[in-house]
Motif scaffolding. Structure first.
Motif, PDB file in Angstrom:
ATOM      1  N   ALA A  74       0.821  -1.216   0.000  1.00 51.97           N
ATOM      2  CA  ALA A  74       0.000   0.000   0.000  1.00 51.97           C
ATOM      3  C   ALA A  74       0.852   1.263   0.000  1.00 51.97           C
ATOM      4  O   ALA A  74       0.344   2.345  -0.281  1.00 51.97           O
ATOM      5  N   LYS A  75       2.135   1.159   0.328  1.00 50.74           N
ATOM      6  CA  LYS A  75       2.922   2.394   0.470  1.00 50.74           C
ATOM      7  C   LYS A  75       4.092   2.533  -0.506  1.00 50.74           C
ATOM      8  O   LYS A  75       4.798   3.520  -0.477  1.00 50.74           O
ATOM      9  N   ARG A  76       4.344   1.536  -1.399  1.00 46.96           N
ATOM     10  CA  ARG A  76       5.493   1.703  -2.297  1.00 46.96           C
ATOM     11  C   ARG A  76       5.186   2.669  -3.452  1.00 46.96           C
ATOM     12  O   ARG A  76       4.021   2.979  -3.695  1.00 46.96           O
ATOM     13  N   PRO A  77       6.237   3.147  -4.126  1.00 48.00           N
ATOM     14  CA  PRO A  77       5.983   4.069  -5.237  1.00 48.00           C
ATOM     15  C   PRO A  77       5.068   3.436  -6.270  1.00 48.00           C
ATOM     16  O   PRO A  77       5.249   2.254  -6.603  1.00 48.00           O
ATOM     17  N   PRO A  78       4.074   4.172  -6.776  1.00 46.76           N
ATOM     18  CA  PRO A  78       3.149   3.591  -7.754  1.00 46.76           C
ATOM     19  C   PRO A  78       3.855   3.315  -9.079  1.00 46.76           C
ATOM     20  O   PRO A  78       4.763   4.056  -9.462  1.00 46.76           O
ATOM     21  N   SER A  79       3.415   2.248  -9.776  1.00 46.91           N
ATOM     22  CA  SER A  79       3.968   1.956 -11.113  1.00 46.91           C
ATOM     23  C   SER A  79       3.614   3.080 -12.065  1.00 46.91           C
ATOM     24  O   SER A  79       2.558   3.690 -11.945  1.00 46.91           O
ATOM     25  N   LEU A  80       4.506   3.335 -13.033  1.00 44.82           N
ATOM     26  CA  LEU A  80       4.264   4.422 -13.984  1.00 44.82           C
ATOM     27  C   LEU A  80       3.132   4.093 -14.945  1.00 44.82           C
ATOM     28  O   LEU A  80       2.450   4.974 -15.433  1.00 44.82           O
ATOM     29  N   SER A  81       2.956   2.803 -15.230  1.00 48.39           N
ATOM     30  CA  SER A  81       1.929   2.396 -16.198  1.00 48.39           C
ATOM     31  C   SER A  81       1.588   0.938 -15.942  1.00 48.39           C
ATOM     32  O   SER A  81       2.281   0.249 -15.184  1.00 48.39           O
ATOM     33  N   LEU A  82       0.530   0.504 -16.642  1.00 51.71           N
ATOM     34  CA  LEU A  82       0.144  -0.909 -16.551  1.00 51.71           C
ATOM     35  C   LEU A  82       1.257  -1.790 -17.123  1.00 51.71           C
ATOM     36  O   LEU A  82       1.546  -2.873 -16.606  1.00 51.71           O
ATOM     37  N   ALA A  83       1.914  -1.298 -18.189  1.00 48.65           N
ATOM     38  CA  ALA A  83       2.992  -2.075 -18.823  1.00 48.65           C
ATOM     39  C   ALA A  83       4.161  -2.260 -17.836  1.00 48.65           C
ATOM     40  O   ALA A  83       4.750  -3.342 -17.754  1.00 48.65           O
ATOM     41  N   ALA A  84       4.477  -1.198 -17.081  1.00 45.82           N
ATOM     42  CA  ALA A  84       5.572  -1.305 -16.102  1.00 45.82           C
ATOM     43  C   ALA A  84       5.211  -2.322 -15.025  1.00 45.82           C
ATOM     44  O   ALA A  84       6.033  -3.156 -14.627  1.00 45.82           O
ATOM     45  N   LYS A  85       3.950  -2.281 -14.587  1.00 44.05           N
ATOM     46  CA  LYS A  85       3.493  -3.219 -13.559  1.00 44.05           C
ATOM     47  C   LYS A  85       3.568  -4.657 -14.091  1.00 44.05           C
ATOM     48  O   LYS A  85       4.072  -5.562 -13.418  1.00 44.05           O
ATOM     49  N   ALA A  86       3.097  -4.830 -15.342  1.00 45.92           N
ATOM     50  CA  ALA A  86       3.127  -6.176 -15.950  1.00 45.92           C
ATOM     51  C   ALA A  86       4.574  -6.659 -16.084  1.00 45.92           C
ATOM     52  O   ALA A  86       4.874  -7.839 -15.838  1.00 45.92           O
ATOM     53  N   GLY A  87       5.471  -5.758 -16.451  1.00 43.31           N
ATOM     54  CA  GLY A  87       6.892  -6.122 -16.581  1.00 43.31           C
ATOM     55  C   GLY A  87       7.469  -6.584 -15.253  1.00 43.31           C
ATOM     56  O   GLY A  87       8.183  -7.592 -15.184  1.00 43.31           O
ATOM     57  N   HIS A  88       7.131  -5.878 -14.178  1.00 44.26           N
ATOM     58  CA  HIS A  88       7.637  -6.269 -12.856  1.00 44.26           C
ATOM     59  C   HIS A  88       7.058  -7.624 -12.425  1.00 44.26           C
ATOM     60  O   HIS A  88       7.777  -8.453 -11.858  1.00 44.26           O
ATOM     61  N   ILE A  89       5.767  -7.846 -12.746  1.00 44.79           N
ATOM     62  CA  ILE A  89       5.155  -9.141 -12.387  1.00 44.79           C
ATOM     63  C   ILE A  89       5.825 -10.274 -13.184  1.00 44.79           C
ATOM     64  O   ILE A  89       6.109 -11.349 -12.641  1.00 44.79           O
ATOM     65  N   ALA A  90       6.131 -10.009 -14.453  1.00 39.91           N
ATOM     66  CA  ALA A  90       6.815 -11.027 -15.273  1.00 39.91           C
ATOM     67  C   ALA A  90       8.201 -11.327 -14.700  1.00 39.91           C
ATOM     68  O   ALA A  90       8.633 -12.492 -14.662  1.00 39.91           O
ATOM     69  N   LEU A  91       8.898 -10.293 -14.226  1.00 40.85           N
ATOM     70  CA  LEU A  91      10.206 -10.521 -13.600  1.00 40.85           C
ATOM     71  C   LEU A  91      10.053 -11.423 -12.373  1.00 40.85           C
ATOM     72  O   LEU A  91      10.803 -12.387 -12.190  1.00 40.85           O
ATOM     73  N   TYR A  92       9.051 -11.118 -11.551  1.00 43.54           N
ATOM     74  CA  TYR A  92       8.811 -11.953 -10.357  1.00 43.54           C
ATOM     75  C   TYR A  92       8.515 -13.397 -10.760  1.00 43.54           C
ATOM     76  O   TYR A  92       9.034 -14.342 -10.152  1.00 43.54           O
TER      77      TYR A  92
END
Ligand code: HEM
Ligand code: HEM
Length: 176
Positions: A74-92
């Motif tokens: 709830a407190k980390r920096p927000p993702s810049l876009s949906l694509a950035a969020k998807a990229g981070h999830i793919a890395l995980y």
């Protein structure tokens, strides 16, 4: 420096996990490249010699990192876009899949696995578990190189965001 993340920047624990895993992954990929291109050389022995042990350390750190991400969700920096969020999830997803595939192969082959003197699982007599060996043989190195490509894309995106004047420079969120 905060222990916890804030909406402006990642805290000390998230940063330590990010950069420690980045350094370990760099070593893993140097070793993997030596395994691919320099087999039977001393360089390969040096770079790839601890591949399994460091891979298992990355596997353990993955769970610490996910737990810490959930605590800070709830407190980390927000993702810049949906694509950035998807990229981070793919890395995980690949940070879990790559070592898990290798561990499945190791287990299915009936060989034991010790980690710095601690027994993670003991081997067994008799037939291999074919599907576990096959899934590791088919996908561990392939998924590993895909992870390397995704990390390269991640780094390029960080610097593209930095250069684009209308975008947020995300580097200070994770660095400094
Ligand atoms: C080598 C393996 C790397 C992996 C697996 C990785 C993975 C990630 C992930 C999953 C995130 C999202 C935050 C989190 O959940 O921790 C993230 C954020 C970030 N990473 Fe990496 N990273 C790597 C290397 C790098 C490198 C070399 C740089 C430097 C250019 C970098 C710069 C950043 C920055 C600036 C953020 C924050 C992005 C934002 O807040 O939108 N990363 N990284
Ligand atoms: C995040 C952790 C890991 C990464 C990024 C990684 C990456 C890689 C890559 C890219 C290769 C391909 C090398 C080539 O093309 O010749 C490879 C090979 C290999 N890895 Fe990993 N690995 C990891 C964890 C592990 C673990 C935990 C084990 C064992 C339990 C393991 C065992 C092996 C073995 C035996 C090979 C050579 C055979 C093959 O190509 O599959 N790795 N690894």
């Amino acid at each position: 420096m905060n222990i916890y993340d804030t909406p402006e920047k990642y805290g000390i624990i998230s940063r330590a996990l990010h950069w420690a895993m980045a350094a370990l992954l760099l070593w893993q990929f140097l070793g993997a490249a030596a395994h691919l291109l320099l087999s039977d050389t001393a360089i390969k022995g040096f770079l790839f010699g601890r591949h399994k042990a460091l891979g298992f350390l990355l596997f353990l750190l993955f769970f610490v990192r996910v737990a810490w991400a959930l605590i800070n969700a709830a407190k980390r920096p927000p993702s810049l876009s949906l694509a950035a969020k998807a990229g981070h999830i793919a890395l995980y997803a690949l940070l879990l899949a790559v070592p898990a595939l290798a561990l499945a192969r190791q287990y299915g082959s009936g060989r034991s696995f010790d980690w710095f003197g601690i027994s993670v699982f003991s081997g067994f007599e008799g037939n291999e578990i074919d599907w576990m060996v096959n899934i590791g043989n088919s996908f561990h190195s392939w998924a590993g190189w895909l992870l390397a490509a995704l990390i390269a894309g991640h780094i390029i995106m960080v610097f593209l965001h930095k250069k684009a004047s209308d975008q947020v420079d995300v580097l200070p969120r994770m660095w400094r």
